[in-house]
Design an enzyme around this catalytic site. Structure first.
Site, PDB file in Angstrom:
ATOM      1  CD  GLU A 147       3.778  -1.518  -5.062  1.00 34.06           C
ATOM      2  OE1 GLU A 147       3.180  -2.314  -5.820  1.00 34.06           O
ATOM      3  OE2 GLU A 147       4.382  -1.897  -4.052  1.00 34.06           O
ATOM      4  CE1 TYR A 206      -0.459  -4.907  -4.171  1.00 32.81           C
ATOM      5  CE2 TYR A 206       0.219  -3.650  -6.108  1.00 32.81           C
ATOM      6  CZ  TYR A 206       0.538  -4.351  -4.965  1.00 32.81           C
ATOM      7  OH  TYR A 206       1.846  -4.486  -4.603  1.00 32.81           O
ATOM      8  CG  ASP A 220      -0.226  -9.279  -4.302  1.00 38.93           C
ATOM      9  OD1 ASP A 220      -0.639  -9.869  -3.285  1.00 38.93           O
ATOM     10  OD2 ASP A 220       0.899  -9.496  -4.788  1.00 38.93           O
ATOM     11  CB  CYS A 258       2.510 -19.608  -0.651  1.00 43.00           C
ATOM     12  SG  CYS A 258       0.908 -20.409  -0.799  1.00 43.00           S
ATOM     13  CB  CYS A 296       5.160 -22.824   4.344  1.00 48.03           C
ATOM     14  SG  CYS A 296       3.821 -21.658   4.633  1.00 48.03           S
ATOM     15  CB  CYS A 323      -1.658 -24.174   5.172  1.00 46.12           C
ATOM     16  SG  CYS A 323      -2.178 -24.077   3.452  1.00 46.12           S
TER      17      CYS A 323
END
Length: 257
Positions: free
Chosen positions: A4, A87, A105, A160, A170, A176
């Site tokens: 991370e 985050y 994020d 995306c 997707c 969407c």
DNA sequence: AAAGCGTGGAG
DNA sequence: TCTCCAAGCTT
């Protein structure tokens, strides 16, 4: 936790190898804490933003000293570690410990902005409204929430995407708003990109690169010639010293020992 | 709260 | 080439 830190602003493809070597060398927080911070900076290599290496080292020290050598599973305790923001604390608590957290994020922000708002890009900084939206999306059960956190991030990272989203594959295409609206292009304020060439950041990088590859202290003059503009090089030297990314003594300049 | 902080790959 | 951008954090 190591991944991370490395992934804060650095693409996955560039993190894979350094991460592997890092984990082999320092398998535990205590192992890292026991190494000189300069070795962490050296092992950081060219991942960029080397202050992250310093923060990770400091976090490891805090974990050794205050958490019995174990990465805490508590959000507040994680958030209190150096280099751990909203985050990263949520990501560790969710991915590593299966807890329910908003993991917001840049990928998730883009995904939910497109799905729910029908807008191509989120605004520069995360707003309170975005967190409300993220909370709406988040399943109530911890296990499902953790799965959603991974899934929504992956969707943003692989499908995306910012430049060329692959809406054809997707899984939520039909739900969407942005896709239904015909994928209208961004009409908000032009988003300012950061310059790099010729900046102090590039200069700092050039000096630090010399120290990383040196196995002995480097004379100050030798360090400063790594950059054509002496005044700028001196300024970079000073900020590197102030940040703790280098030290300077009678032997010369080096990574912290 | 806006600005500073690295680097390299893709388009 | 040059611009954009990549799993942010700190001050």
């Amino acid at each position: 936790m190591v991944s991370e830190f490395m992934l804060q602003q650095t693409p996955v493809s560039r993190v894979l190898q350094p991460w592997q070597q890092w984990i082999e060398r320092w398998p535990t927080p205590t192992a890292l804490a026991e190494a000189p911070s300069g070795e962490a900076v050296r092992a950081w290599g060219r991942l960029g933003y080397p202050r992250r290496a310093l923060r990770l080292h400091r976090a490891a020290t805090a974990i050794r000293d205050d958490h019995d050598g174990h990465v805490p599973d508590d959000y507040a305790a994680l958030r209190a570690l150096p280099g751990v923001g909203d985050y990263t604390a949520a990501a560790i608590a969710s991915f590593a410990f299966g807890q329910r957290h908003i993991v917001l994020d840049t990928n998730v922000r883009r995904v939910q902005t497109r799905i729910a708002l029908g807008v191509e890009f989120p605004h520069t900084s995360a707003t309170a409204a975005e967190r409300v939206l993220a909370e709406d999306f988040l399943p109530s059960r911890a296990e499902r929430a953790a799965a959603w956190a991974v899934a929504s991030m992956e969707l943003g990272a692989l499908v995306c995407t910012a430049r060329t989203p692959d809406c054809d594959v997707c899984p939520v295409r039909t739900e969407c708003s942005w896709h239904r609206a015909g994928r209208p292009s961004w009409d908000g304020p032009p988003r300012v990109g950061q310059r790099y060439h010729g900046t102090d950041r590039q200069c700092r990088g050039a000096l630090l690169s010399v120290l990383r590859s040196a196995d002995a202290p480097v004379a100050e003059d030798e360090l400063l010639v790594a950059w054509p503009d002496q005044r700028q090089a001196e300024r970079a030297r000073d900020t590197l010293l102030a940040d703790g990314l280098m030290i300077m003594d009678a032997d010369g300049c080096s990574l912290p020992r």
